[in-house]
Scaffold this motif. Structure first.
Motif, short mmCIF file in Angstrom:
data_model
loop_
_atom_site.label_atom_id
_atom_site.label_comp_id
_atom_site.label_asym_id
_atom_site.label_seq_id
_atom_site.Cartn_x
_atom_site.Cartn_y
_atom_site.Cartn_z
N GLY A 110 0.74 -1.28 -0.17
CA GLY A 110 0.01 -0.10 -0.09
C GLY A 110 0.77 1.35 -0.09
N ILE A 111 2.08 1.21 -0.14
CA ILE A 111 2.86 2.20 -0.27
C ILE A 111 3.88 2.34 -1.28
N ALA A 112 4.45 3.40 -1.65
CA ALA A 112 5.81 3.51 -2.75
C ALA A 112 6.61 4.34 -2.05
N LEU A 113 7.87 4.23 -2.33
CA LEU A 113 9.11 5.01 -2.04
C LEU A 113 8.93 6.20 -2.92
N ARG A 114 9.50 7.45 -2.28
CA ARG A 114 9.77 8.83 -3.04
C ARG A 114 11.06 8.98 -3.27
N PHE A 115 11.65 9.13 -4.41
CA PHE A 115 12.83 9.51 -5.08
C PHE A 115 13.76 8.71 -4.24
N ALA A 116 13.51 7.43 -4.62
CA ALA A 116 14.68 6.43 -4.01
C ALA A 116 15.88 6.42 -4.83
N ARG A 117 17.13 6.27 -4.10
CA ARG A 117 18.33 6.14 -4.70
C ARG A 117 19.20 5.38 -3.97
N VAL A 118 20.19 4.57 -4.55
CA VAL A 118 21.10 3.76 -3.87
C VAL A 118 22.33 4.31 -3.34
N LYS A 119 22.31 3.95 -1.97
CA LYS A 119 23.60 4.60 -1.25
C LYS A 119 24.78 3.70 -1.13
N ARG A 120 24.32 2.48 -0.99
CA ARG A 120 25.50 1.29 -1.27
C ARG A 120 24.89 -0.20 -0.96
N TYR A 121 25.57 -1.14 -1.16
CA TYR A 121 25.15 -2.30 -0.68
C TYR A 121 25.57 -2.77 0.71
N ARG A 122 24.84 -3.39 1.52
CA ARG A 122 25.35 -3.67 2.65
C ARG A 122 25.38 -5.23 2.87
N ASP A 123 26.59 -5.67 2.73
CA ASP A 123 26.99 -7.04 2.62
C ASP A 123 27.03 -7.46 4.04
N ASP A 124 27.36 -6.55 5.00
CA ASP A 124 27.41 -6.75 6.46
C ASP A 124 26.29 -7.39 7.21
N LYS A 125 25.07 -7.14 6.37
CA LYS A 125 23.77 -7.21 6.91
C LYS A 125 23.17 -8.40 6.33
N ARG A 126 22.24 -9.31 7.18
CA ARG A 126 21.24 -10.17 6.52
C ARG A 126 19.81 -9.63 6.39
N PRO A 127 19.35 -10.39 5.28
CA PRO A 127 17.85 -9.90 4.79
C PRO A 127 16.96 -9.76 6.17
N ALA A 128 17.28 -10.61 6.94
CA ALA A 128 16.38 -10.27 8.18
C ALA A 128 16.42 -9.16 9.06
N GLU A 129 17.61 -8.47 8.77
CA GLU A 129 17.80 -7.28 9.32
C GLU A 129 17.50 -6.12 8.65
N ALA A 130 16.82 -6.35 7.52
CA ALA A 130 16.17 -5.29 6.77
C ALA A 130 15.16 -4.62 7.24
N ASP A 131 14.85 -3.17 7.06
CA ASP A 131 13.78 -2.67 7.70
C ASP A 131 12.27 -2.89 7.04
N THR A 132 11.42 -2.75 8.13
CA THR A 132 10.04 -3.61 7.67
C THR A 132 9.08 -2.65 6.80
N ILE A 133 8.07 -3.36 6.31
CA ILE A 133 6.98 -2.74 5.51
C ILE A 133 6.37 -1.93 6.70
N GLN A 134 6.29 -2.46 7.97
CA GLN A 134 5.39 -1.51 9.00
C GLN A 134 6.18 -0.27 9.46
N THR A 135 7.60 -0.33 9.16
CA THR A 135 8.32 0.88 9.48
C THR A 135 8.05 1.99 8.51
N LEU A 136 8.02 1.47 7.09
CA LEU A 136 7.62 2.12 6.02
C LEU A 136 6.21 2.97 6.28
N ARG A 137 5.55 2.14 6.53
CA ARG A 137 4.06 2.59 6.59
C ARG A 137 3.92 3.67 7.43
#
Length: 505
Positions: free
Chosen positions: A473-500
């Motif tokens: 139910g949401i879309a990012l506004r003006f998204a741009r890549v800062k960097r890849y985080r190969d030190d992080k696991r997918p389970a540590e990604a930010d949540t849809i609940q936080t974005l909403r």
């Protein structure tokens, strides 16, 4: 147990959005397992087989020519043995041996079972049964308190072993699981706020600490033995000898520390994040010296501190590592928090983390008592796919499909697509993507390569907006890549609940 029974359960879990229904369906199947089936089944449910990577990718599965069984006869044991055989295949003839094992497994499986197994092997199973739901199901099946099961899982770092202990051991054995110096523990995570004042308003009196642009480390010392782990719990001790020496000099015998390490320039300002991460690679550049700073201590000389308030842990850290404690200030004043944030930014750091001063250390959990604040909105998302570019980017995988973690299963679990972006991608990143993404591809559609959700990318955005285009139910506004985080696991990604939560109103 027949694999078909597990597949039926997964279909039931996938079909419902009710968390309670998911928990009960999973608990029902867990109650039926033999002792030796518990570990494999938990691995299948999380798309993380106990064998780890088995040496089979999307192309190997897509190119397989097999006629599937009409009736279900395949057992959990048979699948587990086949995965063992895939991992064991090595040396001359290993490709043929692995192919023969995979083909035999595919022929024993029905079409539905093979679809399930393919997704388990590729790590892209989407059941809505995220780890939190499965932990609650284990607790329900075992008749144990959910908090006890969750704590054991976080402190042991092994969900399969936790399930085995909960389902077959005593309540006392489960509650006895604690920190072990030398065994990595899942790190505590932080939520996000827009300003330091907002964060102070949420937690009250807090330790407002610099948020360094470094790599998170967890350091264990037992006598002269020092081990260093990444945030993904990988052991990198041999790559950071300077950090080992710092910890060996501390006035302790046994300690577990949580912190960050980063490279500094000649003016003691932080160097780019990539310079720090270069030391974590197989061919580490030793001329880049890393400096450790710590923001928490979990154990000191036989005492576990995770159930002690941060106020006490902070004082203890100041006692044993005063020169290596991350700068910060204890305050309940929003103006003071804003000042510390400006000092951090002026020193070249990312911002601040605001931590409730009496909070406990919630290993492996993203709580509301730690709140990170950056001057721009940045989120760690997962790459779901990439589109082939055109024009100057012809021949490169370019436009990224981005997913946020559905932590509660509200949107079906897994990762929920929240937008696309091609901005911020340098030629070097485009080249890397074009090489890397086909290696983890799970399928291809015209113009798009879909990948296993295992690569985390840091995305800067101006905000979010309501959208009917994406399931969250949401879309990012003006998204741009800062960097890849190969030190992080997918389970540590930010949540849809936080974005909403960023939606106005």
């Amino acid at each position: 147990m027949l694999l078909a029974d597990l597949v039926d359960t997964v279909e039931t879990v996938t079909a419902t959005r009710s968390r309670l229904a998911k928990i009960e369906a999973l608990a029902a199947v867990l109650r039926r397992l033999r002792v030796d089936e518990i570990g494999p089944v938990v691995g299948f449910l999380t798309a993380s087989p106990r064998q780890g990577r088995v040496g089979v990718g999307w192309r190997g599965i897509a190119s397989l020519d097999a006629v599937h069984a009409m009736d279900p006869t395949l057992t959990i044991d048979q699948v587990d043995e086949a995965l063992d055989a895939l991992v064991a295949a090595s040396g001359s003839g290993s490709v043929a041996a692995r192919g023969a094992t995979l083909r035999e497994l595919a022929e024993q499986a029905t079409t539905a079972e093979w679809d399930f197994l393919s997704r388990v092997i590729l790590g892209e199973l989407r059941t809505g049964a995220l780890e939190g739901v499965l932990l609650d199901a284990i607790a329900r099946a075992a008749g144990r308190p959910a908090d006890s099961v969750r704590r054991a899982a976080m402190l042991s770092g092994d969900l399969g072993e936790t399930a085995l202990l909960a389902l077959t051991g005593t309540a006392e054995e489960l509650d006895a699981v604690g920190l072990v110096v030398g065994r990595a523990v899942s790190p505590m995570l932080a939520s996000t706020a827009a300003t330091p004042s907002e964060a102070i308003g949420a937690v009250g009196e807090a330790s407002v600490e610099f948020k360094l642009d470094g790599a998170r480390i967890q350091v264990h010392r037992n006598g002269d033995d020092v081990r260093i782990f990444t945030r993904n719990l990988a052991d990198i001790t041999h790559r950071l000898p300077e950090v080992v020496e710092v910890v060996k000099a501390m006035p302790v015998t046994a300690v577990i520390l949580d912190g960050e390490t980063l490279a500094l320039d000649e003016n003691d300002a932080p160097r780019p994040f990539q310079d720090t991460m270069s030391r974590f690679g197989a061919a580490a550049a030793r001329e880049t010296v890393l400096h450790p700073w710590f923001f928490d201590v979990l154990h000191v000389d036989g005492r576990d501190l995770i159930d002690e308030p941060l106020r006490m842990r902070r004082d203890e850290l100041g006692r044993i590592a005063p020169e290596h404690r991350i700068p910060g200030e204890v305050t309940s004043d929003p103006d003071a928090a804003e000042r510390v944030s400006q000092e951090a930014l002026a020193a070249g750091h990312e911002g601040v983390v605001v931590k409730a001063i009496d909070s406990l250390y919630a290993a492996g959990r993203r709580g509301s008592s730690w709140i990170k604040v950056k001057p721009v909105h940045t989120f760690d998302l997962v790459v779901l796919a990439a589109e082939w570019g055109y024009g100057r980017r012809q021949g490169w995988l370019s436009n990224l499909h981005l997913g946020a973690l559905d932590e509660t299963g509200e949107f079906g679990g897994g990762f929920v697509m929240v937008g696309k972006t091609f901005k911020g991608l340098t030629d070097a990143l485009l080249t890397w993507q074009t090489t890397r993404f086909p290696e983890i591809a799970v399928r291809e559609t015209p113009g798009t390569v879909w990948v296993a959700p295992e690569i985390v990318v840091e995305i800067a955005i101006d905000g979010v907006q309501r959208s009917t285009r994406y399931p969250g139910g949401i879309a990012l506004r003006f998204a741009r890549v800062k960097r890849y985080r190969d030190d992080k696991r997918p389970a540590e990604a930010d949540t849809i609940q936080t974005l909403r939560g960023m939606l106005r109103g």
